[in-house]
Motif scaffolding. Structure first.
Motif, PDB file in Angstrom:
ATOM      1  N   THR A  70       0.848  -1.187   0.000  1.00 17.89           N
ATOM      2  CA  THR A  70       0.000   0.000   0.000  1.00 17.89           C
ATOM      3  C   THR A  70       0.882   1.234   0.000  1.00 17.89           C
ATOM      4  N   VAL A  71       0.698   2.081  -0.986  1.00 21.78           N
ATOM      5  CA  VAL A  71       1.370   3.377  -1.018  1.00 21.78           C
ATOM      6  C   VAL A  71       0.272   4.400  -0.760  1.00 21.78           C
ATOM      7  N   ALA A  72       0.398   5.120   0.366  1.00 20.26           N
ATOM      8  CA  ALA A  72      -0.641   6.068   0.760  1.00 20.26           C
ATOM      9  C   ALA A  72       0.018   7.318   1.327  1.00 20.26           C
ATOM     10  N   GLY A  73      -0.273   8.449   0.739  1.00 23.74           N
ATOM     11  CA  GLY A  73       0.284   9.699   1.242  1.00 23.74           C
ATOM     12  C   GLY A  73       1.799   9.682   1.243  1.00 23.74           C
ATOM     13  N   ASP A  74       2.375   9.712   2.435  1.00 24.40           N
ATOM     14  CA  ASP A  74       3.827   9.741   2.552  1.00 24.40           C
ATOM     15  C   ASP A  74       4.411   8.410   3.001  1.00 24.40           C
ATOM     16  N   GLY A  75       3.621   7.332   2.923  1.00 20.74           N
ATOM     17  CA  GLY A  75       4.094   6.052   3.439  1.00 20.74           C
ATOM     18  C   GLY A  75       3.846   4.871   2.533  1.00 20.74           C
ATOM     19  N   VAL A  76       4.521   3.791   2.894  1.00 19.26           N
ATOM     20  CA  VAL A  76       4.352   2.503   2.220  1.00 19.26           C
ATOM     21  C   VAL A  76       4.172   1.459   3.317  1.00 19.26           C
ATOM     22  N   VAL A  77       3.130   0.633   3.182  1.00 17.98           N
ATOM     23  CA  VAL A  77       2.870  -0.441   4.134  1.00 17.98           C
ATOM     24  C   VAL A  77       3.066  -1.760   3.402  1.00 17.98           C
TER      25      VAL A  77
END
Length: 119
Positions: A70-77
């Motif tokens: 998941t790439v969301a906003g300023d992060g990657v999970v």
């Protein structure tokens, strides 16, 4: 079984990290634009370890991911399978440092700043 890791570009104290992680993994969509560091991190990570959907069926057993990143906003999970080699986790952390990103392990609430030390 799997375990999760997350990276983001903002320095985060340990007590704030759980909230940040919850925001990144919320079922509600993140409405902030993708940060260039998150995009670059994802691009470089998946160049070495392709997304689950890009792995041929016959090679799925060697894929470290248990689901799509998941790439969301300023992060990657990322959700890694328990059988993922230690080298994958080492690369995730090394890459976070190179991109100036915090690495967060929600299993034990540990924050690894970009320098590689534990906060």
């Amino acid at each position: 079984m799997s375990f999760d890791l997350a990276v983001w570009h903002q320095p985060t104290a340990a007590e704030e990290a759980a909230r940040k992680y919850a925001a990144l993994t919320s079922p509600e969509p993140v409405v902030i634009p993708l940060h260039p560091r998150a995009v670059a991190y994802h691009r470089e990570l998946t160049a070495r370890y392709p997304e689950l959907t890009d792995v041929p069926v016959e090679d799925l057993g060697s894929c470290p991911w248990s689901c799509a990143l998941t790439v969301a906003g300023d992060g990657v999970v990322m959700s890694l399978s328990w059988s993922a080699p230690d080298a994958v986790v080492s690369y995730v952390q090394e890459l976070a440092g190179r991109h100036g990103m915090v690495l967060y392990d929600p299993q034990d609430a540990t924050v690894y700043p970009p320098s590689g030390g534990v906060e």
